[in-house]
Design a protein around this motif. Structure first.
Motif, mmCIF file in Angstrom:
data_model
loop_
_atom_site.group_PDB
_atom_site.id
_atom_site.type_symbol
_atom_site.label_atom_id
_atom_site.label_comp_id
_atom_site.label_asym_id
_atom_site.label_seq_id
_atom_site.Cartn_x
_atom_site.Cartn_y
_atom_site.Cartn_z
ATOM 1 N N TRP A 71 0.825 -1.197 0.000
ATOM 2 C CA TRP A 71 0.000 0.000 0.000
ATOM 3 C C TRP A 71 0.866 1.257 0.000
ATOM 4 O O TRP A 71 2.021 1.246 0.406
ATOM 5 C CB TRP A 71 -0.893 0.028 1.238
ATOM 6 C CG TRP A 71 -2.083 -0.882 1.183
ATOM 7 C CD1 TRP A 71 -2.071 -2.247 1.152
ATOM 8 C CD2 TRP A 71 -3.458 -0.499 1.183
ATOM 9 N NE1 TRP A 71 -3.360 -2.734 1.124
ATOM 10 C CE2 TRP A 71 -4.238 -1.685 1.144
ATOM 11 C CE3 TRP A 71 -4.113 0.739 1.219
ATOM 12 C CZ2 TRP A 71 -5.632 -1.662 1.147
ATOM 13 C CZ3 TRP A 71 -5.502 0.754 1.221
ATOM 14 C CH2 TRP A 71 -6.242 -0.430 1.181
ATOM 15 N N ASN A 72 0.233 2.338 -0.458
ATOM 16 C CA ASN A 72 0.803 3.674 -0.411
ATOM 17 C C ASN A 72 -0.287 4.585 0.155
ATOM 18 O O ASN A 72 -1.473 4.229 0.103
ATOM 19 C CB ASN A 72 1.212 4.105 -1.836
ATOM 20 C CG ASN A 72 1.848 5.469 -1.907
ATOM 21 O OD1 ASN A 72 1.181 6.490 -1.791
ATOM 22 N ND2 ASN A 72 3.155 5.495 -2.109
ATOM 23 N N GLU A 93 6.368 4.424 0.807
ATOM 24 C CA GLU A 93 6.115 5.864 0.790
ATOM 25 C C GLU A 93 6.328 6.493 -0.577
ATOM 26 O O GLU A 93 5.941 7.647 -0.799
ATOM 27 C CB GLU A 93 7.009 6.569 1.817
ATOM 28 C CG GLU A 93 6.758 6.108 3.239
ATOM 29 C CD GLU A 93 7.347 7.051 4.266
ATOM 30 O OE1 GLU A 93 6.959 8.231 4.269
ATOM 31 O OE2 GLU A 93 8.192 6.594 5.044
ATOM 32 N N VAL A 94 6.929 5.764 -1.511
ATOM 33 C CA VAL A 94 7.277 6.347 -2.812
ATOM 34 C C VAL A 94 6.513 5.708 -3.956
ATOM 35 O O VAL A 94 5.925 6.377 -4.803
ATOM 36 C CB VAL A 94 8.799 6.221 -3.076
ATOM 37 C CG1 VAL A 94 9.146 6.798 -4.443
ATOM 38 C CG2 VAL A 94 9.590 6.915 -1.982
ATOM 39 N N ARG A 105 12.127 -2.411 -0.118
ATOM 40 C CA ARG A 105 12.162 -0.957 0.019
ATOM 41 C C ARG A 105 10.895 -0.417 0.693
ATOM 42 O O ARG A 105 10.609 0.769 0.624
ATOM 43 C CB ARG A 105 12.351 -0.299 -1.356
ATOM 44 C CG ARG A 105 13.643 -0.714 -2.048
ATOM 45 C CD ARG A 105 13.991 0.233 -3.179
ATOM 46 N NE ARG A 105 12.976 0.246 -4.221
ATOM 47 C CZ ARG A 105 12.974 -0.596 -5.262
ATOM 48 N NH1 ARG A 105 13.904 -1.518 -5.355
ATOM 49 N NH2 ARG A 105 12.039 -0.507 -6.183
ATOM 50 N N SER A 106 10.138 -1.318 1.290
ATOM 51 C CA SER A 106 8.913 -0.944 1.989
ATOM 52 C C SER A 106 9.020 -1.339 3.455
ATOM 53 O O SER A 106 9.929 -2.067 3.852
ATOM 54 C CB SER A 106 7.704 -1.652 1.346
ATOM 55 O OG SER A 106 7.610 -1.376 -0.038
ATOM 56 N N THR A 107 8.055 -0.865 4.240
ATOM 57 C CA THR A 107 8.031 -1.198 5.663
ATOM 58 C C THR A 107 6.915 -2.188 5.932
ATOM 59 O O THR A 107 5.748 -1.925 5.609
ATOM 60 C CB THR A 107 7.801 0.064 6.516
ATOM 61 O OG1 THR A 107 8.830 1.022 6.234
ATOM 62 C CG2 THR A 107 7.815 -0.273 7.994
ATOM 63 N N LEU A 108 7.255 -3.333 6.495
ATOM 64 C CA LEU A 108 6.237 -4.301 6.896
ATOM 65 C C LEU A 108 5.506 -3.741 8.114
ATOM 66 O O LEU A 108 6.115 -3.476 9.150
ATOM 67 C CB LEU A 108 6.895 -5.640 7.234
ATOM 68 C CG LEU A 108 5.953 -6.748 7.725
ATOM 69 C CD1 LEU A 108 4.975 -7.147 6.634
ATOM 70 C CD2 LEU A 108 6.758 -7.962 8.203
ATOM 71 N N ARG A 168 1.222 5.356 12.053
ATOM 72 C CA ARG A 168 1.416 6.552 11.220
ATOM 73 C C ARG A 168 0.705 6.396 9.882
ATOM 74 O O ARG A 168 0.026 7.322 9.412
ATOM 75 C CB ARG A 168 2.911 6.801 10.982
ATOM 76 C CG ARG A 168 3.200 8.064 10.160
ATOM 77 C CD ARG A 168 4.679 8.401 10.186
ATOM 78 N NE ARG A 168 5.464 7.507 9.358
ATOM 79 C CZ ARG A 168 5.723 7.737 8.061
ATOM 80 N NH1 ARG A 168 5.234 8.824 7.464
ATOM 81 N NH2 ARG A 168 6.474 6.912 7.373
ATOM 82 N N PHE A 169 0.834 5.234 9.268
ATOM 83 C CA PHE A 169 0.204 4.999 7.966
ATOM 84 C C PHE A 169 -1.316 5.124 8.060
ATOM 85 O O PHE A 169 -1.943 5.844 7.272
ATOM 86 C CB PHE A 169 0.587 3.611 7.450
ATOM 87 C CG PHE A 169 -0.175 3.187 6.219
ATOM 88 C CD1 PHE A 169 0.051 3.804 5.003
ATOM 89 C CD2 PHE A 169 -1.123 2.179 6.289
ATOM 90 C CE1 PHE A 169 -0.657 3.422 3.859
ATOM 91 C CE2 PHE A 169 -1.833 1.787 5.163
ATOM 92 C CZ PHE A 169 -1.596 2.412 3.947
ATOM 93 N N PHE A 170 -1.905 4.446 9.026
ATOM 94 C CA PHE A 170 -3.366 4.471 9.125
ATOM 95 C C PHE A 170 -3.877 5.835 9.612
ATOM 96 O O PHE A 170 -4.999 6.228 9.274
ATOM 97 C CB PHE A 170 -3.854 3.341 10.030
ATOM 98 C CG PHE A 170 -3.855 2.003 9.331
ATOM 99 C CD1 PHE A 170 -4.825 1.695 8.393
ATOM 100 C CD2 PHE A 170 -2.870 1.067 9.600
ATOM 101 C CE1 PHE A 170 -4.834 0.482 7.743
ATOM 102 C CE2 PHE A 170 -2.856 -0.156 8.950
ATOM 103 C CZ PHE A 170 -3.840 -0.454 8.016
#
Length: 333
Positions: free
Chosen positions: A182-183, A252-253, A301-304, A315-317
C-alpha cells in the motif's frame, strides 16, 4: 528435445493448471473428447498426442509452445476476457472471481501478492454500502450502461442477493494468504469517486457521501486491526478467529498498479489489470519471474506494518483516517 519429453512437459503444465483437487485425466478426457483411459495412456507417454490434440490442449489451457520449446521469440502469451457493456453481468463477474479463488485455495501452498494503486476489490465487500457504491460507479461511469445513464445512486437499490454473492468472494479471499503493498495514495481513488458523484449531483444528498466516508473509516479500522494481528478475520467477528495470513507493506514512494501475482505450489501466475475492470493473465515463467523479482524488490524498500512496526503502522493508518476526516468535515461546514 525428444517428443516424449515435450509431451510430458505439456501434461505437467496442464496438471498444474487443473489443480490438485480435480482429476487431471478426467479433465483432459473432456477437453480432447476421449475416454479417461485414453487420457491416462497419453499422460504416461504410452500413446503420442496428435497435432490436433496438442492444439486443443494449448488453446484450452493457454499454453505457449514458444515457452515449452524454449523458443526465444520475445513474446508472452496472455489470456483473459474483455468487459463489454452489452454482455457484461456483474453477477457472472463475481462467479468468475469465486471460481478463481476456489482454484487458488485448492493448492497446498498458495500466496497472493497485490500492488495496491486502489483498494483491492475484496475489501469493498466487508460493507454493503461500499460494495453498492463501487458496483454502481463501475456500471454507470466506467462501463456506461444505458439503463444507468439518468439514474441516481441509492443504497436501497442494491440487490441483497448481489451482496450475498460478494460475501462468498470475501470468504474465499479471507482464506488465501496475502501480501499487499500500500501507499498513502491507495485510498485516493474511492475519495475522488465519491467527490465526483457529490459534485455531479448523482447522490440524492450529501448524506450519501457522508455515509460512505463513515463506512470507509470503519473499513480502515478493520484493515488496521487485521494488520496488527497479521491475519484476516471477519469484520463482525468479536473473537477475531484467524483466517488467512495477512502481510501489509507501506511504501512511501511507489504507487502500485493493481497487478496481482499468485504463487500456487511454486507455479507463478501474473494478472495485469487494464481498462479499469479488465485483466489479462500469464503463466509465462520469464514474465512471472520478472514480476516476482519486481515485487520482492519493492518489499525490501517498503516497511512491513503487519504484526510488527507498530509505530509505522499507526502513522500509515493515521494518514488514511485524516484524509477521510477532512472530507467529512468539509461536508459539515
Amino acid at each position: 528435445m525428444e517428443s516424449g519429453d515435450l509431451q510430458q512437459m505439456i501434461f505437467n503444465i496442464v496438471k498444474s493448471k487443473i489443480g490438485p483437487q480435480m482429476s487431471a485425466a478426467e479433465e483432459i478426457a473432456k477437453v480432447l473428447a476421449i475416454s479417461t483411459d485414453s487420457a491416462y495412456r497419453r499422460m504416461r507417454n504410452e500413446k503420442n498426442i496428435s497435432l490436433d490434440e496438442l492444439y486443443k490442449l494449448c488453446t484450452y489451457y493457454h499454453i505457449s509452445l514458444d515457452q515449452l520449446m524454449n523458443i526465444q521469440s520475445g513474446a508472452f502469451l496472455f489470456y483473459g476476457n474483455l468487459v463489454d457493456s452489452k454482455t457484461f453481468r456483474f453477477d457472472a463477474y463475481l462467479k468468475s472471481v469465486i471460481k478463481d479463488l476456489n482454484y487458488f485455495n485448492s493448492f497446498r501452498e498458495k500466496e497472493m501478492y497485490y500492488l495496491c494503486k486502489d483498494m483491492p476489490i475484496f475489501h469493498h465487500f466487508h460493507f454493503r454500502e461500499i460494495a453498492a457504491f463501487k458496483r454502481f460507479f463501475w456500471l454507470k461511469t466506467y462501463l456506461q450502461f444505458p439503463e444507468f445513464k439518468h439514474r441516481k445512486f441509492r443504497f436501497e437499490d442494491y440487490p441483497q442477493e448481489m451482496f450475498l454473492e460478494e460475501q462468498k468472494v470475501l470468504d474465499l479471499y479471507n482464506q488465501l494468504p496475502s501480501v499487499e503493498l500500500w501507499n498513502v495514495e491507495s485510498l485516493n481513488i474511492i475519495i475522488r469517486q465519491i467527490e465526483y458523484y457529490r459534485t455531479s449531483g448523482v447522490f440524492e444528498s450529501d448524506k450519501d457521501a457522508f455515509v460512505l466516508y463513515e463506512t470507509t473509516e470503519k473499513l480502515i479500522d478493520h484493515l488496521e486491526q487485521q494488520a496488527a494481528c497479521g491475519y484476516k478475520f471477519k469484520y463482525d467477528d468479536k473473537s477475531r478467529q484467524a483466517l488467512g495470513e495477512f502481510k501489509m507493506y507501506f511504501n512511501e514512494v511507489f504507487l502500485g498498479d493493481n497487478n496481482i501475482l499468485v504463487v500456487l505450489d511454486g507455479v507463478k501466475t501474473t494478472m495485469i489489470t487494464h481498462s479499469t475492470i479488465n485483466y489479462m493473465a500469464t503463466r509465462d515463467p520469464v514474465f512471472t519471474e520478472n514480476m516476482y523479482k519486481h515485487i520482492t524488490n519493492l518489499m525490501k524498500r517498503s516497511t512491513l506494518i503487519s504484526s510488527v512496526s507498530e509505530r509505522e503502522r499507526s502513522r500509515f493508518f493515521r494518514i488514511l483516517k485524516e484524509k477521510i476526516s477532512h472530507r467529512k468535515a468539509a461536508l459539515l461546514y
